[in-house]
Write a protein that holds these residues in place. Structure first.
Motif, PDB file in Angstrom:
ATOM      1  N   LEU A 145      -1.853  45.011 -17.782  1.00  0.00           N
ATOM      2  CA  LEU A 145      -0.845  44.089 -17.296  1.00  0.00           C
ATOM      3  C   LEU A 145      -1.376  42.663 -17.368  1.00  0.00           C
ATOM      4  CD1 LEU A 145       0.351  46.073 -14.163  1.00  0.00           C
ATOM      5  CD2 LEU A 145       1.456  45.935 -16.375  1.00  0.00           C
ATOM      6  N   ALA A 146      -0.511  41.708 -17.433  1.00  0.00           N
ATOM      7  CA  ALA A 146      -0.900  40.300 -17.481  1.00  0.00           C
ATOM      8  C   ALA A 146      -1.519  39.900 -16.148  1.00  0.00           C
ATOM      9  CB  ALA A 146       0.305  39.435 -17.775  1.00  0.00           C
ATOM     10  N   GLN A 147      -2.494  39.007 -16.209  1.00  0.00           N
ATOM     11  CA  GLN A 147      -3.133  38.535 -14.996  1.00  0.00           C
ATOM     12  C   GLN A 147      -2.222  37.538 -14.287  1.00  0.00           C
ATOM     13  OE1 GLN A 147      -6.019  39.622 -13.800  1.00  0.00           O
ATOM     14  NE2 GLN A 147      -6.116  41.062 -15.489  1.00  0.00           N
ATOM     15  N   PRO A 148      -2.235  37.540 -12.950  1.00  0.00           N
ATOM     16  CA  PRO A 148      -1.374  36.576 -12.243  1.00  0.00           C
ATOM     17  C   PRO A 148      -1.884  35.155 -12.446  1.00  0.00           C
ATOM     18  CG  PRO A 148      -2.744  37.814 -10.697  1.00  0.00           C
ATOM     19  CD  PRO A 148      -2.941  38.437 -12.059  1.00  0.00           C
ATOM     20  N   ALA A 149      -1.008  34.178 -12.321  1.00  0.00           N
ATOM     21  CA  ALA A 149      -1.366  32.789 -12.542  1.00  0.00           C
ATOM     22  C   ALA A 149      -2.374  32.303 -11.511  1.00  0.00           C
ATOM     23  CB  ALA A 149      -0.121  31.917 -12.504  1.00  0.00           C
ATOM     24  N   ASN A 150      -2.185  32.666 -10.244  1.00  0.00           N
ATOM     25  CA  ASN A 150      -3.083  32.279  -9.181  1.00  0.00           C
ATOM     26  C   ASN A 150      -3.628  33.545  -8.528  1.00  0.00           C
ATOM     27  OD1 ASN A 150      -2.633  29.515  -9.492  1.00  0.00           O
ATOM     28  ND2 ASN A 150      -0.759  29.642  -8.272  1.00  0.00           N
ATOM     29  N   PRO A 151      -4.753  34.066  -8.981  1.00  0.00           N
ATOM     30  CA  PRO A 151      -5.246  35.306  -8.375  1.00  0.00           C
ATOM     31  C   PRO A 151      -5.671  35.044  -6.925  1.00  0.00           C
ATOM     32  CG  PRO A 151      -6.867  34.400  -9.877  1.00  0.00           C
ATOM     33  CD  PRO A 151      -5.637  33.557 -10.010  1.00  0.00           C
ATOM     34  N   ALA A 152      -5.391  36.011  -6.086  1.00  0.00           N
ATOM     35  CA  ALA A 152      -5.756  35.904  -4.680  1.00  0.00           C
ATOM     36  C   ALA A 152      -7.240  36.175  -4.537  1.00  0.00           C
ATOM     37  CB  ALA A 152      -4.965  36.897  -3.849  1.00  0.00           C
ATOM     38  N   THR A 153      -7.950  35.257  -3.916  1.00  0.00           N
ATOM     39  CA  THR A 153      -9.388  35.429  -3.715  1.00  0.00           C
ATOM     40  C   THR A 153      -9.640  35.810  -2.268  1.00  0.00           C
ATOM     41  OG1 THR A 153      -9.590  33.072  -3.277  1.00  0.00           O
ATOM     42  CG2 THR A 153     -10.029  33.806  -5.532  1.00  0.00           C
ATOM     43  N   PRO A 154     -10.448  36.838  -2.051  1.00  0.00           N
ATOM     44  CA  PRO A 154     -10.688  37.250  -0.656  1.00  0.00           C
ATOM     45  C   PRO A 154     -11.571  36.301   0.094  1.00  0.00           C
ATOM     46  CG  PRO A 154     -11.730  38.770  -2.206  1.00  0.00           C
ATOM     47  CD  PRO A 154     -11.032  37.707  -2.987  1.00  0.00           C
TER      48      PRO A 154
END
Length: 96
Positions: free
Chosen positions: A87-96
């Motif tokens: 799947l395509a990566q999200p534009a703003n990945p959530a960082t923990p």
């Protein structure tokens, strides 16, 4: 030619008011209908007996009649790789 437009102007004013009056009537009866349905005598809160209101949750009521309540199986920590393209990566990945 006849350039007297007074009659045409009067006719256009009459037809312009008619849709407004009809829309206002529909809105009035719609609001009136909603008020009757929402606040009528059939929509009063119903008092529960002590037996019905004794249990706060569905699980408590199930245990009271002898049923066993088991939790759902936990989701595995690592999911298997899904077949097919990634799947395509999200534009703003959530960082923990």
């Amino acid at each position: 030619m006849n350039d007297n437009c007074s009659r045409n102007k009067k006719d256009s004013e009459r037809t312009a008011r008619s849709p407004v009056v009809i829309a206002a009537a529909v809105a009035f009866f719609g609001v009136l209908g909603m008020l009757i349905v929402d606040h009528g005598p059939w929509s009063r809160p119903k008092v529960q007996t002590a037996e019905v209101a004794h249990y706060k949750a569905t699980g408590d009521a199930a245990r009271a009649v002898g049923a066993t309540v088991a939790p759902t199986a936990p989701k595995p920590a690592i999911d298997p790789v899904a077949p097919g393209p990634k799947l395509a990566q999200p534009a703003n990945p959530a960082t923990p």
